[in-house]
Design an enzyme around this catalytic site. Structure first.
Site, PDB file in Angstrom:
ATOM      1  N   GLN A 148      -4.439  -2.120   9.872  1.00 17.34           N
ATOM      2  CA  GLN A 148      -4.334  -3.414   9.211  1.00 17.34           C
ATOM      3  C   GLN A 148      -4.901  -4.525  10.083  1.00 17.34           C
ATOM      4  OE1 GLN A 148      -3.171  -3.924   5.983  1.00 17.34           O
ATOM      5  NE2 GLN A 148      -3.966  -5.974   6.301  1.00 17.34           N
ATOM      6  N   LYS A 176       0.833  -1.201   0.000  1.00 16.47           N
ATOM      7  CA  LYS A 176       0.000   0.000   0.000  1.00 16.47           C
ATOM      8  C   LYS A 176       0.872   1.257   0.000  1.00 16.47           C
ATOM      9  CE  LYS A 176      -3.776  -2.493   2.191  1.00 16.47           C
ATOM     10  NZ  LYS A 176      -4.426  -2.914   3.442  1.00 16.47           N
ATOM     11  N   ASP A 236     -11.058   2.502   4.395  1.00 17.57           N
ATOM     12  CA  ASP A 236     -11.430   1.097   4.193  1.00 17.57           C
ATOM     13  C   ASP A 236     -12.948   0.932   4.118  1.00 17.57           C
ATOM     14  OD1 ASP A 236      -9.192  -0.537   3.858  1.00 17.57           O
ATOM     15  OD2 ASP A 236      -8.767  -0.611   6.005  1.00 17.57           O
TER      16      ASP A 236
END
Length: 296
Positions: free
Chosen positions: A97, A53, A120
């Site tokens: 994460q 990312k 997200d």
């Protein structure tokens, strides 16, 4: 019949180029989109994901940072990091994460992220907005599936889509997105899951099958309607003694049998995976615009 290959790498590259151009416009105005990733522990797969990312941000000239916490970090410590990033004006997008260590409540962490920085799209507020058709962001993997369909010439509008899997990350949000009265939607949606009896009865009716159940090669060619479109979200390791590392990656679809029935199919790897990361970049870009007062 041998299906057309839907190349996720190629489509993701096209979207990445579009994002890079838009980032350049914002940078000319003094605004540099910035993504902050938080990684707890040293889980190898998570480390790879976070690095990828960061690299993706660099490819489109976005700023990024990674906050590393030890595996024994407390929930309070992680909440403190999230709160700091929430307050930090230069950070437009935040991702924590997953999975997190057992001592940390994932739901509590997700709810602590400021909704306008939740790139997200896991926060209940953002899920709710998406459900009523007024999204702030779209969840990355479902959005990637939607773009794959559109950009490969397989608009789901008016077609029957069968989704295998009901996870909060892929199955549920994708079902909501595809039934909306919106671009890349207007589909009739059926969701199958572990409680479904005779799943093949549904997949054989589908114009589009999205496999996101997390079961290696569960969908075979004889479960598909001739000419359907297959999007394989799954990525599974199975043993392979012919490989140096002792395994190979496969999807939730048995590729060789499915490609002889379908009209179009995504590979694994190289299908949905590249799209997930590029849609994260798009959400970060949109977050920067929203926070600067621009419309997206």
């Amino acid at each position: 019949m041998s299906a057309q290959l839907i190349d996720g790498k190629k489509i993701a590259e096209a979207i990445r180029s579009e994002i890079k151009e838009e980032v350049a416009v914002l940078k000319a105005r003094g605004l540099v989109p910035r993504l902050a990733a938080v990684l707890v522990g040293d889980h190898p797969a998570s480390q790879v994901y976070v690095r990828s990312k960061g690299k993706a941000c660099e490819e489109v000239d976005m700023a990024h940072e990674t906050v590393l916490l030890p595996a024994d970090a407390t929930e309070s410590e992680l909440l403190g990091v999230v709160e700091r990033l929430n307050r930090q004006a230069g950070v437009n997008g935040i991702l924590v994460q997953l999975p997190l260590p057992a001592q940390i409540n994932e739901a509590r962490i997700i709810e602590a992220i400021a909704p306008h920085k939740d790139v997200d799209c896991f926060h209940p507020s953002n899920v709710g907005r998406m459900t009523i058709g007024e999204p702030r962001f779209l969840p990355c993997t479902p959005a990637g599936v939607q773009e794959l369909l559109l950009r490969s010439g397989n608009d789901p509008a008016g077609r029957h889509t069968v989704i295998l899997g009901r996870s909060n990350i892929v199955g549920k949000p994708l079902a909501v997105m595809l039934m909306q009265k919106a671009r890349g939607a207007n589909s009739t949606v059926t969701v199958c899951h572990t409680g479904t009896v005779d799943m093949a009865r549904y997949t054989r009716q589908a114009d589009i099958v999205v496999a996101a159940a997390g079961r290696p090669e569960m969908v075979r060619g004889d479960m598909l309607k001739p000419g359907c479109v297959v999007i394989d979200v799954g990525i599974n390791r199975i043993a392979d003694v012919t490989r140096k590392n002792g395994y190979r990656l496969v999807g939730d679809v048995h590729f060789e049998s499915a490609r002889e029935v379908a009209s179009a199919i995504t590979p694994v790897p190289g299908g949905v995976g590249p799209m997930t990361i590029v849609m994260l970049l798009k959400n970060t870009l949109n977050a920067a615009r929203q926070q600067s007062g621009e419309e997206t």
